[in-house]
Motif scaffolding. Sequence first.
Motif, PDB file in Angstrom:
ATOM      1  N   SER A  61       0.802  -1.229   0.000  1.00 21.99           N
ATOM      2  CA  SER A  61       0.000   0.000   0.000  1.00 21.99           C
ATOM      3  C   SER A  61       0.838   1.283   0.000  1.00 21.99           C
ATOM      4  O   SER A  61       0.290   2.361  -0.190  1.00 21.99           O
ATOM      5  CB  SER A  61      -0.925   0.017   1.216  1.00 21.99           C
ATOM      6  OG  SER A  61      -0.164   0.118   2.398  1.00 21.99           O
ATOM      7  N   HIS A  62       2.149   1.189   0.217  1.00 19.44           N
ATOM      8  CA  HIS A  62       3.043   2.355   0.314  1.00 19.44           C
ATOM      9  C   HIS A  62       2.611   3.320   1.409  1.00 19.44           C
ATOM     10  O   HIS A  62       2.842   4.519   1.309  1.00 19.44           O
ATOM     11  CB  HIS A  62       3.156   3.080  -1.025  1.00 19.44           C
ATOM     12  CG  HIS A  62       3.723   2.229  -2.110  1.00 19.44           C
ATOM     13  ND1 HIS A  62       5.035   1.841  -2.132  1.00 19.44           N
ATOM     14  CD2 HIS A  62       3.139   1.659  -3.200  1.00 19.44           C
ATOM     15  CE1 HIS A  62       5.246   1.092  -3.197  1.00 19.44           C
ATOM     16  NE2 HIS A  62       4.110   0.965  -3.862  1.00 19.44           N
ATOM     17  N   GLU A  63       1.974   2.807   2.459  1.00 18.14           N
ATOM     18  CA  GLU A  63       1.574   3.606   3.613  1.00 18.14           C
ATOM     19  C   GLU A  63       2.295   3.065   4.838  1.00 18.14           C
ATOM     20  O   GLU A  63       2.078   1.926   5.235  1.00 18.14           O
ATOM     21  CB  GLU A  63       0.064   3.548   3.822  1.00 18.14           C
ATOM     22  CG  GLU A  63      -0.727   4.161   2.700  1.00 18.14           C
ATOM     23  CD  GLU A  63      -2.229   3.997   2.885  1.00 18.14           C
ATOM     24  OE1 GLU A  63      -2.645   3.466   3.930  1.00 18.14           O
ATOM     25  OE2 GLU A  63      -2.960   4.391   1.980  1.00 18.14           O
ATOM     26  N   GLU A  65       2.333   3.294   8.322  1.00 17.66           N
ATOM     27  CA  GLU A  65       1.582   3.726   9.502  1.00 17.66           C
ATOM     28  C   GLU A  65       1.950   2.854  10.699  1.00 17.66           C
ATOM     29  O   GLU A  65       2.190   1.660  10.561  1.00 17.66           O
ATOM     30  CB  GLU A  65       0.079   3.622   9.251  1.00 17.66           C
ATOM     31  CG  GLU A  65      -0.410   4.482   8.111  1.00 17.66           C
ATOM     32  CD  GLU A  65      -1.883   4.246   7.805  1.00 17.66           C
ATOM     33  OE1 GLU A  65      -2.495   3.350   8.441  1.00 17.66           O
ATOM     34  OE2 GLU A  65      -2.405   4.940   6.937  1.00 17.66           O
TER      35      GLU A  65
END
Length: 108
Positions: A61-63, A65
Amino acid sequence: MYKNTKGFSLPETLIAFSCILMIAGVFIPFLIDYASQLQRLQYEVEALKFLEEGVEKAIVSHEYEDHTRMYKGVRYELDWKGGGNEEACVQYHKRGADPHEVCISKAE
């Protein structure tokens, strides 16, 4: 005269019982330590699983978090360090115990 061959005598019973107590006295502390080491390894395995899941999700997701999860009374916290995607660490600790950390970096 007839011999009494119906069972153990009291001294034989006491000697056998004391031998069993001595053997148990040696092995019970070893087993307790072994069980605590096994539990620590289980916590580390769960931390590594959580780290793997978080890294895989971030790659897809290239996130990047931070996440937190409770599992069997242990809190696992995924933390991204070093500018987002440089290093991922999972810190885990149970109440009343010292926190431990498992990390992976991009250089590895």
